[in-house]
Scaffold this motif. Structure first.
Motif, PDB file in Angstrom:
ATOM      1  N   ARG A  28       9.769   9.779   7.219  1.00 15.83           N
ATOM      2  CA  ARG A  28       9.196   8.600   7.457  1.00 15.83           C
ATOM      3  C   ARG A  28       9.898   8.311   8.848  1.00 15.83           C
ATOM      4  NH1 ARG A  28       9.701   4.365   2.856  1.00 15.83           N
ATOM      5  NH2 ARG A  28       8.220   5.685   1.905  1.00 15.83           N
ATOM      6  N   LEU A  29      10.996   8.393   9.115  1.00 18.95           N
ATOM      7  CA  LEU A  29      11.584   7.925  10.194  1.00 18.95           C
ATOM      8  C   LEU A  29      11.209   8.727  11.550  1.00 18.95           C
ATOM      9  CD1 LEU A  29      14.114   6.411  11.594  1.00 18.95           C
ATOM     10  CD2 LEU A  29      15.669   8.098  11.269  1.00 18.95           C
ATOM     11  N   ALA A  30      10.920   9.874  11.259  1.00 19.68           N
ATOM     12  CA  ALA A  30      10.471  10.585  12.454  1.00 19.68           C
ATOM     13  C   ALA A  30       9.107  10.354  12.842  1.00 19.68           C
ATOM     14  CB  ALA A  30      10.479  12.336  11.854  1.00 19.68           C
ATOM     15  N   GLU A  31       8.136   9.923  11.813  1.00 27.24           N
ATOM     16  CA  GLU A  31       6.993   9.561  11.890  1.00 27.24           C
ATOM     17  C   GLU A  31       6.899   8.158  12.703  1.00 27.24           C
ATOM     18  OE1 GLU A  31       2.938   8.671   9.426  1.00 27.24           O
ATOM     19  OE2 GLU A  31       4.719   9.154   8.322  1.00 27.24           O
ATOM     20  N   GLU A  32       7.751   7.297  12.447  1.00 28.99           N
ATOM     21  CA  GLU A  32       7.911   5.825  13.116  1.00 28.99           C
ATOM     22  C   GLU A  32       8.317   6.150  14.638  1.00 28.99           C
ATOM     23  OE1 GLU A  32      10.638   3.856  10.845  1.00 28.99           O
ATOM     24  OE2 GLU A  32       9.255   3.207   9.188  1.00 28.99           O
ATOM     25  N   ARG A  33       9.239   7.253  14.701  1.00 29.37           N
ATOM     26  CA  ARG A  33       9.906   7.322  16.106  1.00 29.37           C
ATOM     27  C   ARG A  33       8.514   8.149  16.953  1.00 29.37           C
ATOM     28  NH1 ARG A  33      13.883   4.000  17.063  1.00 29.37           N
ATOM     29  NH2 ARG A  33      15.560   4.405  15.132  1.00 29.37           N
ATOM     30  N   ALA A  34       7.816   8.923  16.318  1.00 33.28           N
ATOM     31  CA  ALA A  34       6.762   9.492  16.994  1.00 33.28           C
ATOM     32  C   ALA A  34       5.510   8.424  17.428  1.00 33.28           C
ATOM     33  CB  ALA A  34       5.942  10.579  16.022  1.00 33.28           C
ATOM     34  N   VAL A  35       5.548   7.315  16.571  1.00 33.43           N
ATOM     35  CA  VAL A  35       4.572   6.513  16.684  1.00 33.43           C
ATOM     36  C   VAL A  35       4.985   5.574  18.003  1.00 33.43           C
ATOM     37  CG1 VAL A  35       3.764   4.147  15.933  1.00 33.43           C
ATOM     38  CG2 VAL A  35       3.557   6.173  14.312  1.00 33.43           C
ATOM     39  N   LEU A  36       6.234   5.102  17.919  1.00 35.69           N
ATOM     40  CA  LEU A  36       6.978   4.611  19.085  1.00 35.69           C
ATOM     41  C   LEU A  36       6.669   5.258  20.193  1.00 35.69           C
ATOM     42  CD1 LEU A  36       8.652   2.054  19.963  1.00 35.69           C
ATOM     43  CD2 LEU A  36      10.561   3.578  19.410  1.00 35.69           C
ATOM     44  N   ARG A  37       6.878   6.538  20.387  1.00 35.14           N
ATOM     45  CA  ARG A  37       6.863   7.369  21.478  1.00 35.14           C
ATOM     46  C   ARG A  37       5.374   7.170  22.290  1.00 35.14           C
ATOM     47  NH1 ARG A  37      10.216  10.957  19.086  1.00 35.14           N
ATOM     48  NH2 ARG A  37       8.364  12.234  18.325  1.00 35.14           N
ATOM     49  N   ARG A  38       4.467   7.172  21.378  1.00 38.34           N
ATOM     50  CA  ARG A  38       2.927   7.239  21.867  1.00 38.34           C
ATOM     51  C   ARG A  38       2.593   5.810  22.227  1.00 38.34           C
ATOM     52  NH1 ARG A  38       2.141  10.284  16.800  1.00 38.34           N
ATOM     53  NH2 ARG A  38       1.690   8.617  15.652  1.00 38.34           N
ATOM     54  N   VAL A  39       3.217   4.755  21.678  1.00 40.17           N
ATOM     55  CA  VAL A  39       2.910   3.377  22.185  1.00 40.17           C
ATOM     56  C   VAL A  39       3.624   3.387  23.515  1.00 40.17           C
ATOM     57  CG1 VAL A  39       3.243   0.996  21.604  1.00 40.17           C
ATOM     58  CG2 VAL A  39       2.565   2.566  19.617  1.00 40.17           C
ATOM     59  N   ALA A  40       4.838   3.628  23.631  1.00 45.78           N
ATOM     60  CA  ALA A  40       5.884   3.456  24.746  1.00 45.78           C
ATOM     61  C   ALA A  40       5.152   4.403  25.976  1.00 45.78           C
ATOM     62  CB  ALA A  40       7.238   3.941  24.363  1.00 45.78           C
ATOM     63  N   ALA A  41       4.750   5.409  25.567  1.00 46.48           N
ATOM     64  CA  ALA A  41       3.810   6.190  26.522  1.00 46.48           C
ATOM     65  C   ALA A  41       2.546   5.545  27.198  1.00 46.48           C
ATOM     66  CB  ALA A  41       3.376   7.616  26.280  1.00 46.48           C
TER      67      ALA A  41
END
Length: 413
Positions: A28-41
């Motif tokens: 779950r944490l990895a998925e949240e971080r991946a989402v954050l990276r996509r939004v930040a990009a």
């Protein structure tokens, strides 16, 4: 014996359960971080805030495994504006839709208490916002505050469209995700405010140019014309025997005419009045005719364009032709202005010396600021000895509505 057996069972099953739980949390944490990276990009590449808000809504909806999600902002007039919306069956709310903030809604609950809140049903709740939620099929809803730079900015919500309620940990997970995306939201808003600020600066400069051009035309130029007419009348009235006097008057009239023409040139350089009178194509044709080098002009635009787009395109061509003749020593220039979809492309190429560098010229920097103020881009290719190619793309859609409104507000000033 029973206590020992219980302990043995716990020691046998506990680690396995803990391992499974840890794997779920890590995933779950990895998925949240991946989402954050996509939004930040998305924010880093300069995506419009509207696109960022839509993506955030979709990402949080999928992350929470909800049926729908939405992102809204609290307005200063007591309204709440929907900025992003997602559901498994499509978008439920149109971006920009505004509703009164009323009791009984998740947005009201978050606004009043400043913490995550849950509404199990919107049945019986009065108001346009609850009615829109019911029409969209949302049954239960959880919202969490979005706090940007220390102030309550908006609400992030997820909803269920079935009788199955949202999981009990939805508030916690939604709040954690909200903390991750508030920085991205702040950056997107800051970028939008920067664009609007740059647009206002350029628009203010254009309004000032317009006033100066108008003052020159209605004031100094008209006075010079009047003086020239009076001197011609005095010249005609002078006796024939006063030849030297008549010749002196003729020279003064010619001098005034020359000054008036020079002033007209200055006024044209300050603000392109031809744009307001005939539009972009006639103004560019006049510019090409008056250029100090041969120009091949190709304009492929049908219909009127927003004024800031026309002004930016005009100045791009004007500055490029001036540089081609003055600095590049070019013998020829080609100009292509074409509307492709919702983008206006302006390309200017010359056969001069090349070696142009936007970092060393205030004119090119000014064009860059002007283009970017309305969401455009500019590229320069100028190898030594090959010539210079300048290409500018200017959006003519609603992506940069705030920037275009800034120009419109100052147009009549």
């Amino acid at each position: 014996m029973e206590l020992v057996q219980s302990t043995d069972v716990m020691s046998a099953e506990g680690p396995s359960q803990a391992y499974v739980m840890s794997r779920v949390e890590v995933s779950r944490l990895a998925e949240e971080r991946a989402v954050l990276r996509r939004v930040a990009a998305l924010v880093a590449r300069g995506a419009p805030p509207a696109e960022v808000f839509e993506v955030v809504s979709a990402e949080v909806g999928r992350l929470i495994a909800a049926d729908a999600a939405g992102l809204s902002r609290y307005e200063t007039d007591g309204m709440i504006a929907s900025l992003g919306s997602w559901s498994r069956t499509g978008r439920d709310f149109t971006p920009g839709s505004r509703f009164p903030l009323v009791p009984g809604t998740a947005a009201w609950l978050v606004f009043e208490e400043g913490r995550p809140g849950r509404i199990d049903s919107y049945e019986g709740v009065r108001g346009s916002a609850p009615a829109a939620v019911r029409e969209a099929g949302w049954r239960s809803l959880v919202g969490t505050p979005l706090v940007v730079e220390g102030r309550l900015w908006g609400v992030l919500a997820v909803g269920s469209k079935s009788e199955r309620p949202l999981p009990l940990d939805t508030e916690r997970r939604l709040a954690e995700f909200a903390e991750l995306v508030t920085t991205a939201i702040a950056n997107a808003e800051t970028r939008a405010e920067l664009h609007a600020s740059r647009a206002r600066i350029v628009a203010t400069a254009d309004a000032t140019r317009r006033r100066i051009e108008r003052d020159l035309h209605d004031g100094a130029q008209q006075q010079l014309v009047s003086l020239a007419l009076e001197l011609r009348a005095a010249q005609a009235a002078a006796p024939p025997e006063l030849r030297e006097h008549r010749a002196d008057l003729a020279r003064v009239v010619e001098g005034l005419a020359s000054v008036a023409e020079g002033l007209r040139e200055i006024a044209l350089g300050i603000h392109p009045t031809g744009l307001a009178e005939g539009g972009l194509e006639p103004a560019l044709k006049t510019l090409a005719r008056r250029a100090p080098l041969p120009v091949e002009l190709d304009v492929r635009v049908s219909g009127p364009l927003p004024e800031p787009v026309e002004v930016a395109a005009y100045y791009v061509v004007s500055e490029a032709l001036t540089n081609a003749a003055k600095h590049a020593r070019a013998s020829f220039a080609k100009v292509l202005v074409e509307a492709r979809g919702r983008v206006l492309q302006v390309a200017v190429h010359d056969d001069g010396l090349g070696g142009a560098d936007s970092a060393r010229g205030s004119g090119l920097l000014g064009l860059k600021d002007r283009a970017e103020a309305i969401g455009g881009t500019i590229s320069l290719r100028s190898p030594h000895g090959v010539g210079t190619s300048l290409c500018v793309e200017l959006p003519i859609d609603d992506e940069n509505e705030e920037s275009l409104r800034a120009f419109a507000r100052l147009r009549a000033s």
